[in-house]
Design a protein around this motif. Structure first.
Motif, PDB file in Angstrom:
ATOM      1  N   VAL A  40      -9.603  51.131  33.686  1.00 38.79           N
ATOM      2  CA  VAL A  40      -9.660  50.456  32.394  1.00 38.79           C
ATOM      3  C   VAL A  40      -8.382  50.678  31.589  1.00 38.79           C
ATOM      4  CG1 VAL A  40     -10.863  50.380  30.167  1.00 38.79           C
ATOM      5  CG2 VAL A  40     -12.176  50.552  32.287  1.00 38.79           C
ATOM      6  N   PHE A  41      -7.917  51.918  31.519  1.00 39.54           N
ATOM      7  CA  PHE A  41      -6.792  52.273  30.650  1.00 39.54           C
ATOM      8  C   PHE A  41      -5.463  52.416  31.387  1.00 39.54           C
ATOM      9  CE2 PHE A  41     -10.490  53.563  28.221  1.00 39.54           C
ATOM     10  CZ  PHE A  41     -10.169  53.150  26.954  1.00 39.54           C
ATOM     11  N   GLY A  42      -5.493  52.446  32.706  1.00 42.32           N
ATOM     12  CA  GLY A  42      -4.263  52.587  33.491  1.00 42.32           C
ATOM     13  C   GLY A  42      -3.890  54.043  33.697  1.00 42.32           C
ATOM     14  N   ASP A  43      -3.036  54.266  34.670  1.00 43.42           N
ATOM     15  CA  ASP A  43      -2.582  55.626  34.985  1.00 43.42           C
ATOM     16  C   ASP A  43      -1.650  56.173  33.923  1.00 43.42           C
ATOM     17  OD1 ASP A  43      -4.016  55.850  37.389  1.00 43.42           O
ATOM     18  OD2 ASP A  43      -2.445  54.780  38.489  1.00 43.42           O
ATOM     19  N   ASP A  44      -1.073  55.282  33.121  1.00 42.54           N
ATOM     20  CA  ASP A  44      -0.100  55.699  32.108  1.00 42.54           C
ATOM     21  C   ASP A  44      -0.713  55.734  30.701  1.00 42.54           C
ATOM     22  OD1 ASP A  44      -0.456  52.969  31.901  1.00 42.54           O
ATOM     23  OD2 ASP A  44       1.640  52.548  31.454  1.00 42.54           O
ATOM     24  N   PHE A  45      -2.022  56.038  30.602  1.00 45.43           N
ATOM     25  CA  PHE A  45      -2.711  56.042  29.310  1.00 45.43           C
ATOM     26  C   PHE A  45      -1.953  56.875  28.285  1.00 45.43           C
ATOM     27  CE2 PHE A  45      -5.648  58.193  26.376  1.00 45.43           C
ATOM     28  CZ  PHE A  45      -6.090  57.087  25.672  1.00 45.43           C
ATOM     29  N   ASP A  46      -1.827  56.308  27.079  1.00 44.38           N
ATOM     30  CA  ASP A  46      -1.153  56.987  25.972  1.00 44.38           C
ATOM     31  C   ASP A  46      -2.020  56.837  24.724  1.00 44.38           C
ATOM     32  OD1 ASP A  46       0.491  57.871  23.914  1.00 44.38           O
ATOM     33  OD2 ASP A  46       2.264  56.815  24.658  1.00 44.38           O
ATOM     34  N   HIS A  47      -2.475  57.972  24.176  1.00 39.11           N
ATOM     35  CA  HIS A  47      -3.316  57.965  22.975  1.00 39.11           C
ATOM     36  C   HIS A  47      -2.673  57.194  21.817  1.00 39.11           C
ATOM     37  CE1 HIS A  47      -5.752  61.193  24.793  1.00 39.11           C
ATOM     38  NE2 HIS A  47      -6.675  60.824  23.906  1.00 39.11           N
ATOM     39  N   ALA A  48      -1.366  57.137  21.787  1.00 37.13           N
ATOM     40  CA  ALA A  48      -0.669  56.463  20.691  1.00 37.13           C
ATOM     41  C   ALA A  48      -1.007  54.977  20.616  1.00 37.13           C
ATOM     42  CB  ALA A  48       0.839  56.647  20.828  1.00 37.13           C
ATOM     43  N   PHE A  49      -1.433  54.399  21.732  1.00 36.30           N
ATOM     44  CA  PHE A  49      -1.758  52.970  21.766  1.00 36.30           C
ATOM     45  C   PHE A  49      -3.254  52.688  21.600  1.00 36.30           C
ATOM     46  CE2 PHE A  49       2.240  53.207  24.166  1.00 36.30           C
ATOM     47  CZ  PHE A  49       3.004  52.357  23.381  1.00 36.30           C
ATOM     48  N   ILE A  93     -11.126  46.400  24.081  1.00 39.72           N
ATOM     49  CA  ILE A  93     -11.669  46.617  25.425  1.00 39.72           C
ATOM     50  C   ILE A  93     -13.108  47.119  25.409  1.00 39.72           C
ATOM     51  CG2 ILE A  93      -9.410  47.015  26.469  1.00 39.72           C
ATOM     52  CD1 ILE A  93     -10.144  50.014  26.413  1.00 39.72           C
ATOM     53  N   GLY A  94     -13.625  47.368  24.214  1.00 38.67           N
ATOM     54  CA  GLY A  94     -14.996  47.845  24.154  1.00 38.67           C
ATOM     55  C   GLY A  94     -15.450  48.115  22.735  1.00 38.67           C
ATOM     56  N   LEU A  95     -16.603  48.772  22.665  1.00 38.52           N
ATOM     57  CA  LEU A  95     -17.218  49.050  21.376  1.00 38.52           C
ATOM     58  C   LEU A  95     -18.013  50.341  21.483  1.00 38.52           C
ATOM     59  CD1 LEU A  95     -17.950  47.897  18.509  1.00 38.52           C
ATOM     60  CD2 LEU A  95     -19.962  46.900  19.600  1.00 38.52           C
ATOM     61  N   TYR A  96     -17.925  51.154  20.448  1.00 37.32           N
ATOM     62  CA  TYR A  96     -18.748  52.356  20.357  1.00 37.32           C
ATOM     63  C   TYR A  96     -19.705  52.168  19.198  1.00 37.32           C
ATOM     64  CZ  TYR A  96     -20.227  57.165  19.940  1.00 37.32           C
ATOM     65  OH  TYR A  96     -20.992  58.315  19.880  1.00 37.32           O
ATOM     66  N   LYS A  97     -21.000  52.384  19.456  1.00 37.68           N
ATOM     67  CA  LYS A  97     -22.020  52.260  18.420  1.00 37.68           C
ATOM     68  C   LYS A  97     -22.749  53.590  18.306  1.00 37.68           C
ATOM     69  CE  LYS A  97     -24.592  48.880  19.925  1.00 37.68           C
ATOM     70  NZ  LYS A  97     -25.435  47.676  20.077  1.00 37.68           N
ATOM     71  N   LEU A  98     -22.924  54.044  17.074  1.00 41.21           N
ATOM     72  CA  LEU A  98     -23.664  55.273  16.814  1.00 41.21           C
ATOM     73  C   LEU A  98     -24.846  54.921  15.925  1.00 41.21           C
ATOM     74  CD1 LEU A  98     -23.551  58.313  17.409  1.00 41.21           C
ATOM     75  CD2 LEU A  98     -22.317  58.597  15.257  1.00 41.21           C
TER      76      LEU A  98
END
Length: 114
Positions: A40-49, A93-98
């Motif tokens: 989903v996020f790729g091997d180069d995932f970066d929290h900044a994005f 790319i998605g949704l978080y529901k609480l």
């Protein structure tokens, strides 16, 4: 009614709890399903994005018509849901529901990828 819901959300610190719960769920996802995470996020995932902000809060009347047998998911009580879109590199790319009881207690969550 809108102002009352806003005051309720402030009283129970819904935004802070929702974001903290998202990060807990997200970090568990990274650890527990690392292969799907990389897909989903790729091997180069970066929290900044990664953009994570609570977008909205909604009140749900669980059973509008209590005499009708509803096949959809029913909790048997009214509740509130906070919504956090999961946006990576400007793409949703998605949704978080609480989900919260009306007393401000968390009782369920959903981490949904599109």
């Amino acid at each position: 009614m809108i102002n009352e819901l806003k005051q309720w959300a402030i009283k129970y610190d819904i935004e802070k709890i929702s974001l903290a719960s998202f990060w807990l769920s997200f970090n568990n996802y990274i650890e527990e399903d690392s292969s799907e995470f990389r897909e989903v996020f790729g091997d180069d995932f970066d929290h900044a994005f990664l953009t994570v902000n609570m977008e909205s809060v909604a009140l749900f009347l669980d059973k509008w018509n209590e005499t009708k047998d509803n096949e959809l998911l029913s909790y048997g009580f009214d509740y509130v849901v906070s919504y956090i879109p999961i946006v990576y590199k400007t793409k949703k790319i998605g949704l978080y529901k609480l989900l919260f009881t009306l007393e401000g207690e968390v009782f369920d969550d959903f981490f949904i990828l599109e």
